[in-house]
Design an enzyme around this catalytic site. Structure first.
Site, PDB file in Angstrom:
ATOM      1  N   LEU A 136       0.850  -1.183   0.000  1.00  0.00           N
ATOM      2  CA  LEU A 136       0.000   0.000   0.000  1.00  0.00           C
ATOM      3  C   LEU A 136       0.887   1.235   0.000  1.00  0.00           C
ATOM      4  CD1 LEU A 136      -2.639  -0.950   2.759  1.00  0.00           C
ATOM      5  CD2 LEU A 136      -2.879  -1.192   0.279  1.00  0.00           C
ATOM      6  N   ASP A 137       0.415   2.301  -0.632  1.00  0.00           N
ATOM      7  CA  ASP A 137       1.142   3.558  -0.580  1.00  0.00           C
ATOM      8  C   ASP A 137       1.241   4.045   0.864  1.00  0.00           C
ATOM      9  OD1 ASP A 137       1.376   3.617  -3.351  1.00  0.00           O
ATOM     10  OD2 ASP A 137      -0.514   4.703  -3.601  1.00  0.00           O
ATOM     11  N   ARG A 138       2.208   4.908   1.112  1.00  0.00           N
ATOM     12  CA  ARG A 138       2.467   5.408   2.468  1.00  0.00           C
ATOM     13  C   ARG A 138       1.202   5.937   3.146  1.00  0.00           C
ATOM     14  NH1 ARG A 138       7.302   9.089   4.562  1.00  0.00           N
ATOM     15  NH2 ARG A 138       6.400   9.786   6.531  1.00  0.00           N
ATOM     16  N   THR A 140      -2.007   5.435   2.224  1.00  0.00           N
ATOM     17  CA  THR A 140      -3.188   4.579   2.130  1.00  0.00           C
ATOM     18  C   THR A 140      -3.260   3.713   3.377  1.00  0.00           C
ATOM     19  OG1 THR A 140      -3.088   4.529  -0.288  1.00  0.00           O
ATOM     20  CG2 THR A 140      -4.327   2.775   0.791  1.00  0.00           C
ATOM     21  N   ARG A 236      -6.266   6.042  -7.845  1.00  0.00           N
ATOM     22  CA  ARG A 236      -6.078   7.498  -7.832  1.00  0.00           C
ATOM     23  C   ARG A 236      -6.099   8.074  -9.247  1.00  0.00           C
ATOM     24  NH1 ARG A 236      -0.638   7.396  -4.491  1.00  0.00           N
ATOM     25  NH2 ARG A 236      -0.729   9.680  -4.692  1.00  0.00           N
TER      26      ARG A 236
END
Length: 292
Positions: A136-138, A140, A236
């Site tokens: 997961l992105d930082r 998220t 996104r």
């Protein structure tokens, strides 16, 4: 030292099979088989050390001993929040906070999920190699899987490639989106950028996102999303493409009026346990900063 021990009882269906064939049938990779061969008594038949080319008969019991002796060298154990939703000998499911990177990197040496996991297992007195399965992105939040050993990591990674690990996300999107729909638009890296992506019908890779509106309030929609592909920043980029970007997204929509990070949450995770075959399903409550 930490051990994970597996037992396989040979049935008529396994008759005339070698240990090597049994291992391959259960998804043991060549690397893991080599590791077992190099481990003292790593492969046993009926309690006695055995070779991989030994034949098997009904009633034989094959025992495999998977050993981990050392932890990831470059990951510094740090006492950080770690929300464990599920844990057994083969895997963990974590509910990640916002602002937590998955891996150490330049500028993020001791504040990552890897550091938190290293500390957790250090306190248990167990060696631990960090193996994150779905990233997961930082910024998220939500659910992801950590493999406990090399065998479960291999099986889970193959399940990801076969799209057998099912994820559902929740997001806030600007405006009133349609009740449901499918976004099918190829995604490519933006020229000159290492991280930014865009919809590009000439150079992009196929990407498809399914969405469903759950709620609309104060100019924002709460949306449930499922991905048919796993492109970088897919949700996104796709939501921006249809004119309903996520607020708080520093790359694609730096609107911080209601939230200070991209409003994206890994809500549901479901998959078959890689070892037992049991169906597992988990949900993580919507974070406070995403509630309309």
């Amino acid at each position: 030292m930490w051990k994970r021990i597996f037992h396989y009882t040979i049935t008529d269906a396994d008759d005339d099979r070698t240990i090597l064939a049994l291992l391959k049938a259960h998804g043991f990779s060549s690397t893991i088989i080599r590791h077992l061969k190099e481990t003292e008594n790593g492969i046993q038949k009926n309690g006695v050390w055995a070779r991989v080319h030994d034949a098997l008969e009904p009633g034989d019991v094959v025992t495999l001993v998977l050993v981990e002796k050392e932890s990831s060298e470059k990951i510094v154990p740090m006492s950080l929040p770690l929300h464990i939703v599920y844990e057994d000998e083969d895997l963990l499911v974590i509910n990640k906070d916002a602002g937590v990177p998955i891996h150490p990197s330049q500028g993020n040496f001791d504040n990552t999920l890897a550091n938190a996991c290293a500390y957790y297992f250090q306190q248990k007195g167990e060696p631990f190699t960090y193996r994150c399965i779905n990233r997961l992105d930082r910024d998220t939040t939500g659910l992801l899987i950590i493999a406990r050993h090399c065998y479960s990591a291999s099986l889970l990674s193959n399940m990801v490639a076969r799209r057998e690990i099912h994820r559902e996300y929740l997001a806030l999107a600007e405006g009133l989106i349609p009740e449901s729909g499918v976004i099918e638009a190829p995604i490519a890296r933006v020229d000159g950028s290492t991280i930014e992506r865009e919809v590009n019908f000439e150079t992009g890779e196929f990407a498809r996102t399914n969405y469903r509106r759950i709620e609309y309030k104060n100019g924002y929609s709460l949306v449930a999303l499922k991905l048919d592909t796993g492109r970088t920043h897919q949700i996104r980029v796709h939501m921006k493409h249809i004119g309903h970007p996520l607020p708080g997204d520093f790359l694609y929509n730096p609107n911080y009026s209601i939230i200070q990070r991209q409003a994206l949450h890994s809500y549901r995770l479901s998959f078959r346990h890689p070892i037992t075959g049991e169906m597992l399903s988990f949900t993580a409550e919507l974070p406070e900063d995403m509630r309309l």
